[in-house]
Every structure is written in structure tokens, then in C-alpha cells.
Design a protein around this motif. Structure first.
Motif, PDB file in Angstrom:
ATOM      1  N   ALA A 261     -80.153  38.506  36.748  1.00 14.38           N
ATOM      2  CA  ALA A 261     -80.270  38.417  38.285  1.00 14.38           C
ATOM      3  C   ALA A 261     -81.213  39.767  38.675  1.00 14.38           C
ATOM      4  O   ALA A 261     -81.988  39.629  39.497  1.00 14.38           O
ATOM      5  CB  ALA A 261     -78.726  38.503  39.092  1.00 14.38           C
ATOM      6  N   ALA A 262     -81.001  40.786  37.956  1.00 17.64           N
ATOM      7  CA  ALA A 262     -81.685  41.950  38.289  1.00 17.64           C
ATOM      8  C   ALA A 262     -83.041  41.663  37.954  1.00 17.64           C
ATOM      9  O   ALA A 262     -83.890  42.447  38.756  1.00 17.64           O
ATOM     10  CB  ALA A 262     -81.207  43.124  37.360  1.00 17.64           C
ATOM     11  N   ALA A 263     -83.640  41.019  37.100  1.00 17.77           N
ATOM     12  CA  ALA A 263     -84.826  40.566  36.901  1.00 17.77           C
ATOM     13  C   ALA A 263     -85.388  39.343  37.732  1.00 17.77           C
ATOM     14  O   ALA A 263     -86.617  39.024  37.529  1.00 17.77           O
ATOM     15  CB  ALA A 263     -85.109  40.421  35.434  1.00 17.77           C
ATOM     16  N   ASN A 326     -80.792  47.937  36.129  1.00 18.62           N
ATOM     17  CA  ASN A 326     -80.966  47.585  37.525  1.00 18.62           C
ATOM     18  C   ASN A 326     -82.023  48.659  37.992  1.00 18.62           C
ATOM     19  O   ASN A 326     -82.786  48.172  38.828  1.00 18.62           O
ATOM     20  CB  ASN A 326     -79.601  47.815  38.175  1.00 18.62           C
ATOM     21  CG  ASN A 326     -78.791  46.492  38.391  1.00 18.62           C
ATOM     22  OD1 ASN A 326     -79.349  45.365  38.102  1.00 18.62           O
ATOM     23  ND2 ASN A 326     -77.750  46.460  38.210  1.00 18.62           N
ATOM     24  N   LYS A 327     -81.856  49.809  37.595  1.00 27.18           N
ATOM     25  CA  LYS A 327     -82.918  50.692  38.007  1.00 27.18           C
ATOM     26  C   LYS A 327     -84.329  50.290  37.610  1.00 27.18           C
ATOM     27  O   LYS A 327     -85.122  50.581  38.308  1.00 27.18           O
ATOM     28  CB  LYS A 327     -82.388  52.004  37.465  1.00 27.18           C
ATOM     29  CG  LYS A 327     -83.417  53.195  37.764  1.00 27.18           C
ATOM     30  CD  LYS A 327     -83.391  53.617  39.183  1.00 27.18           C
ATOM     31  CE  LYS A 327     -84.525  54.842  39.649  1.00 27.18           C
ATOM     32  NZ  LYS A 327     -84.629  54.956  41.172  1.00 27.18           N
ATOM     33  N   ALA A 328     -84.295  49.851  36.521  1.00 26.51           N
ATOM     34  CA  ALA A 328     -85.842  49.665  35.664  1.00 26.51           C
ATOM     35  C   ALA A 328     -86.136  48.317  36.461  1.00 26.51           C
ATOM     36  O   ALA A 328     -87.520  48.162  36.632  1.00 26.51           O
ATOM     37  CB  ALA A 328     -85.519  49.201  34.326  1.00 26.51           C
ATOM     38  N   SER A 331     -88.110  47.335  41.323  1.00 27.15           N
ATOM     39  CA  SER A 331     -89.208  47.281  42.008  1.00 27.15           C
ATOM     40  C   SER A 331     -89.827  45.921  41.639  1.00 27.15           C
ATOM     41  O   SER A 331     -89.493  45.287  40.628  1.00 27.15           O
ATOM     42  CB  SER A 331     -90.092  48.223  41.745  1.00 27.15           C
ATOM     43  OG  SER A 331     -90.670  48.256  40.295  1.00 27.15           O
ATOM     44  N   GLU A 332     -90.957  45.312  42.219  1.00 31.77           N
ATOM     45  CA  GLU A 332     -91.317  44.148  42.136  1.00 31.77           C
ATOM     46  C   GLU A 332     -92.197  44.272  40.691  1.00 31.77           C
ATOM     47  O   GLU A 332     -92.218  43.350  40.023  1.00 31.77           O
ATOM     48  CB  GLU A 332     -92.340  43.685  43.228  1.00 31.77           C
ATOM     49  CG  GLU A 332     -91.877  43.299  44.555  1.00 31.77           C
ATOM     50  CD  GLU A 332     -92.946  43.037  45.482  1.00 31.77           C
ATOM     51  OE1 GLU A 332     -93.999  42.622  44.948  1.00 31.77           O
ATOM     52  OE2 GLU A 332     -92.811  43.002  46.579  1.00 31.77           O
ATOM     53  N   GLN A 333     -92.683  45.512  40.625  1.00 33.92           N
ATOM     54  CA  GLN A 333     -93.516  45.611  39.241  1.00 33.92           C
ATOM     55  C   GLN A 333     -92.344  45.749  37.980  1.00 33.92           C
ATOM     56  O   GLN A 333     -92.730  45.070  36.976  1.00 33.92           O
ATOM     57  CB  GLN A 333     -94.289  47.034  39.267  1.00 33.92           C
ATOM     58  CG  GLN A 333     -95.390  47.023  40.025  1.00 33.92           C
ATOM     59  CD  GLN A 333     -94.795  47.261  41.680  1.00 33.92           C
ATOM     60  OE1 GLN A 333     -93.699  47.582  41.984  1.00 33.92           O
ATOM     61  NE2 GLN A 333     -95.773  47.515  42.450  1.00 33.92           N
ATOM     62  N   GLY A 334     -91.227  46.375  38.376  1.00 38.80           N
ATOM     63  CA  GLY A 334     -90.243  46.303  37.177  1.00 38.80           C
ATOM     64  C   GLY A 334     -89.730  45.051  36.891  1.00 38.80           C
ATOM     65  O   GLY A 334     -89.676  44.550  35.781  1.00 38.80           O
ATOM     66  N   ARG A 335     -89.538  44.006  37.645  1.00 39.60           N
ATOM     67  CA  ARG A 335     -88.939  42.769  37.565  1.00 39.60           C
ATOM     68  C   ARG A 335     -89.839  41.997  36.944  1.00 39.60           C
ATOM     69  O   ARG A 335     -89.505  41.295  36.127  1.00 39.60           O
ATOM     70  CB  ARG A 335     -88.571  42.174  39.030  1.00 39.60           C
ATOM     71  CG  ARG A 335     -87.235  42.880  39.532  1.00 39.60           C
ATOM     72  CD  ARG A 335     -86.718  42.133  40.783  1.00 39.60           C
ATOM     73  NE  ARG A 335     -87.572  42.174  41.875  1.00 39.60           N
ATOM     74  CZ  ARG A 335     -87.526  43.045  42.775  1.00 39.60           C
ATOM     75  NH1 ARG A 335     -86.854  44.194  42.651  1.00 39.60           N
ATOM     76  NH2 ARG A 335     -88.380  43.100  43.886  1.00 39.60           N
ATOM     77  N   VAL A 371     -83.772  51.170  45.962  1.00 47.07           N
ATOM     78  CA  VAL A 371     -83.079  49.901  46.329  1.00 47.07           C
ATOM     79  C   VAL A 371     -82.538  49.264  44.999  1.00 47.07           C
ATOM     80  O   VAL A 371     -83.344  48.963  44.348  1.00 47.07           O
ATOM     81  CB  VAL A 371     -83.827  48.940  47.288  1.00 47.07           C
ATOM     82  CG1 VAL A 371     -83.028  47.800  47.526  1.00 47.07           C
ATOM     83  CG2 VAL A 371     -84.313  49.702  48.574  1.00 47.07           C
ATOM     84  N   GLN A 372     -81.359  49.246  44.868  1.00 46.10           N
ATOM     85  CA  GLN A 372     -80.600  48.489  43.647  1.00 46.10           C
ATOM     86  C   GLN A 372     -80.419  47.098  43.817  1.00 46.10           C
ATOM     87  O   GLN A 372     -80.031  46.631  44.833  1.00 46.10           O
ATOM     88  CB  GLN A 372     -79.580  49.243  43.132  1.00 46.10           C
ATOM     89  CG  GLN A 372     -79.664  50.746  43.164  1.00 46.10           C
ATOM     90  CD  GLN A 372     -80.410  50.985  41.814  1.00 46.10           C
ATOM     91  OE1 GLN A 372     -80.582  50.546  40.914  1.00 46.10           O
ATOM     92  NE2 GLN A 372     -81.509  52.002  42.168  1.00 46.10           N
ATOM     93  N   LYS A 373     -80.573  46.393  42.766  1.00 52.36           N
ATOM     94  CA  LYS A 373     -80.258  45.040  42.933  1.00 52.36           C
ATOM     95  C   LYS A 373     -78.867  44.571  43.095  1.00 52.36           C
ATOM     96  O   LYS A 373     -78.093  45.230  42.453  1.00 52.36           O
ATOM     97  CB  LYS A 373     -80.743  44.261  41.438  1.00 52.36           C
ATOM     98  CG  LYS A 373     -82.339  44.108  41.560  1.00 52.36           C
ATOM     99  CD  LYS A 373     -82.878  43.310  42.484  1.00 52.36           C
ATOM    100  CE  LYS A 373     -82.602  42.110  42.208  1.00 52.36           C
ATOM    101  NZ  LYS A 373     -83.263  41.037  43.261  1.00 52.36           N
TER     102      LYS A 373
END
Length: 377
Positions: A261-263, A326-328, A331-335, A371-373
Motif C-alpha cells: 500500500a505504501a508504494a 512509509n517514509k521512503a 512522495s510521488e518520486q519515492g513511490r 505526509v505519511q501513508k
């Protein structure tokens, strides 16, 4: 703290590698539909109608699968307008997972079924004693009622009745009932409302995703996780019917959903089939000890081993591993980076450790990403 971080970074690596292994190849079965998909109702009028009410029995595999097929059909104009057979629709993850549960015998009464057997297609009854069936109820009936509440069946002339099992009181059966019992129904309604107001979704493939696609997936995964959170305490008593390894696997699988979900991992037809083809092909018994289960493939053994390791370390660190992930991914770039790792890193496994650690640590240190997922902080 450095020791914990080192452990969690290693576990993040193992998580990605495990999930990558499940996505490394494109499935060779182009028609890899759930069992008895062709028998499932396609429209509300395909169910029994009594006194101007549609009667749906979610404790019959074919009827529960019909709820999923109808959801796919009514969301097709919003989630998949180009590809044949609606295969890009991100709701495919739900019926495909239900089909895997049925095929592997996980929906039967665990106290009576052959431990190493698979489900027979002439036995479509779903046991209320099944932990998997209980969990899945919250990912079938509640999304369905959420769609009704969001107006996706506007103008349908009949009411809808969800039948109750005689021996269980752990479930909700109406929009009002389900809204009172958890936040899951409101999250599913929010998802369905979001797709009604979105522009056409272009391509639900693993990265890149457009901003709109990322947002739609975020709504869907938020509802998915909320359904699991609602189900876990209500279904926990059924774990006593399972073997120790099977019960542990079930809890580990539920926890892994939060990493997906986080990704904002896409759950279309192809991605889901590729992901779950290395899940265990039968229920686990007491002497099953991955990675050395002899009748499991190397990939099945590896997935089980990694899920257990991830859960153990996440529990030991008080959830720090999931918070780091979740921290990683916040962001859109992180996901996008996370999805790229999940999909492609297995193609170059010798570079995976350095690449994964670099991406996770850099993204996790991003102070602008606040903002965390899924409510994590």
C-alpha cells in the motif's frame, strides 16, 4: 539505534527482493482468471430476486466472486476504457486473491478439510470458521456496499440483501451496519467517489504512474488497509483452527499489504497474477518449515521465509521497519522508485543491495516529505 537501522535496511532489501521475485516474469497464462469466473454473476439481476430485493449469499464462493465481477463491470468506464476484458482495472487484485484462497483450500472449514488438499470446484460453500474467508469478507461485502453507497448502481429498482450465516455474528450486512462497525465502508465510498470524478485513467502499469493514477491507487489502498484493520480483531479467534505455520503466514501476509500500500502498487490483472503466482499452493501444516518445504518451489519457500523475517523484525523494532518504508514512499518520486524496485530489481540482483539501500536512506531522510501513508508517522 545504528544496529536497528542496519537490521531494518537489510529487511527492506529482503522485502523488495522477495516481492521482485514474484514479479520477475510475465505470466505465461494469458487467461489466468479465478476458478469458476465464467459462472459468477455479471449483473445484480443474475442473483436471486425475492419481493423486489436482490438476495446475495457471500458464503457461496460463486456469489461472492459475482460481487467482485459486478464491481469490475460498473467501474470499467472509470478505470479501464481501452484494454480488452477490463484487465487494467485496479480492482482485479480482489477477485484474483479470492480465487487463490479458494483454489488452495483456504476457504473451507479448516477442521475438516484434507490438510494438503485443494478445494474442489463442486464445493462452493465458504466456511464461517475460515480465517481467510472472514478476512476476505471485509474485502468483498464492504467494498460492494461502498460502491452502492457511492451511487454506482443508481437507478437500480430493487433493494439489496446480504444474507447472514446462522452461526456467526462477526459481520455487517448493510450500509448502515458496516458504517457503524468500522471506517472501512466510508473509505471504500471515498475511493468509488474519487474514480467517478477522475479523468480517464490512462495506464495502470508499474511505473511511471500519472499524478491522477497515483491518487486513485492511494484511495484504493487506504480503503484496502482499513478493511484489513477492521477484519483482524474480528477474525482473530479463527486462527486457532489453523496450524501454527498457516496462522503465522496469514498474519504475515496481512502485514505485508501495508508495504504494498505504501508504494501504491498497482493491482491490475497482470500485476496481481504475476505477484501471487509464488504464494503457497496449499495450506501450511505443522511440519512445514520454509525455506525447506519439499513440495514447494524455491520461490514459494523464499517468499514465506522473507515474509516471516520481515514480520519478526518489524515486530521487534516496534513497527520501525514499516515506518521507515512509509517514509521512503511518502512522495510521488519515492513511490515510483519503490514500484520500480518491486518490478525490476530482480533483473540485476547483484546491484540490488546498494541500489535499494541508497534509495531508501535518501528518501527516508527527505525532510520535506512529511505526509505519511495510511496514517503512519
Amino acid at each position: 539505534m545504528m544496529t536497528i537501522c542496519g537490521v531494518t535496511m537489510s529487511l527492506s532489501l529482503w522485502l523488495v527482493l522477495a516481492l521482485c521475485s514474484a514479479n520477475a516474469e510475465v505470466s505465461s497464462h494469458s487467461e489466468n482468471y479465478p476458478p469458476m469466473w465464467e459462472l459468477a454473476p455479471e449483473n445484480l439481476t443474475d442473483f436471486s430476486i425475492q419481493n423486489e430485493k436482490v438476495i446475495i449469499n457471500p458464503w457461496d464462493y460463486v456469489e461472492r466472486m459475482g460481487m467482485y465481477k459486478i464491481l469490475l463491470n460498473v467501474t470499467a468506464p472509470f478505470l479501464d476504457m481501452k484494454e480488452p476484458d477490463n484487465k487494467r482495472n485496479i480492482l482485479w487484485g480482489l477477485p484474483l486473491q479470492h480465487g487463490w484462497q479458494f483454489h488452495t483450500g483456504r476457504l473451507q472449514d479448516p477442521s475438516t478439510q484434507p490438510l494438503r488438499g485443494q478445494n474442489s470446484e463442486d464445493q462452493t460453500s465458504i466456511s464461517t470458521k475460515s480465517w481467510w474467508a472472514c478476512m476476505n469478507y471485509y474485502l468483498a461485502v464492504i467494498p460492494f456496499l461502498g460502491a452502492v453507497d457511492a451511487g454506482l448502481f443508481g437507478g437500480f429498482p430493487f433493494g439489496i440483501v446480504i444474507t447472514r450465516p446462522d452461526e456467526s455474528t462477526d459481520f455487517c450486512y448493510s450500509i448502515e451496519d458496516c458504517r457503524t462497525s468500522s471506517k472501512a465502508l466510508d473509505e471504500w465510498r471515498a475511493f468509488f467517489e474519487s474514480i467517478k470524478t477522475s479523468n480517464e485513467i490512462s495506464d495502470m502499469s508499474v511505473p511511471p504512474l500519472s499524478k491522477e493514477e497515483d491518487e486513485v491507487l492511494s484511495y484504493m489502498w487506504r480503503a484496502h488497509v482499513e478493511s484489513i484493520n477492521a477484519a483482524l480483531p474480528r477474525c482473530s479467534e479463527r486462527l486457532r483452527y489453523l496450524s501454527g505455520p498457516e496462522g503465522s503466514f496469514g498474519k504475515e501476509w496481512a502485514m505485508t499489504v501495508e508495504f504494498l500500500a505504501a508504494a501504491n502498487f498497482p493491482t491490475n490483472f497482470q500485476s496481481t497474477n504475476d505477484f501471487q503466482k509464488f504464494l503457497p499452493n496449499r495450506m501450511l501444516v505443522e511440519n512445514d518449515k520454509p525455506p525447506n518445504i519439499p513440495d514447494f518451489s524455491e520461490e514459494e519457500n523464499r517468499v514465506l521465509s522473507i515474509l516471516k523475517l520481515i514480520n519478526q523484525v518489524n515486530t521487534f523494532t516496534g513497527g520501525f521497519l514499516l515506518r521507515l518504508w512509509n517514509k521512503a514512499m511518502c512522495s510521488e518520486q519515492g513511490r515510483a522508485a519503490g514500484r520500480n524496485l518491486l518490478q525490476n530489481m530482480i533483473t540485476d540482483p547483484h546491484l540490488a543491495p546498494q541500489t535499494i539501500i541508497k534509495i531508501i536512506t535518501e528518501l527516508a531522510k527527505n525532510s520535506a516529505c512529511e505526509v505519511q501513508k495510511n496514517g503512519q508517522s
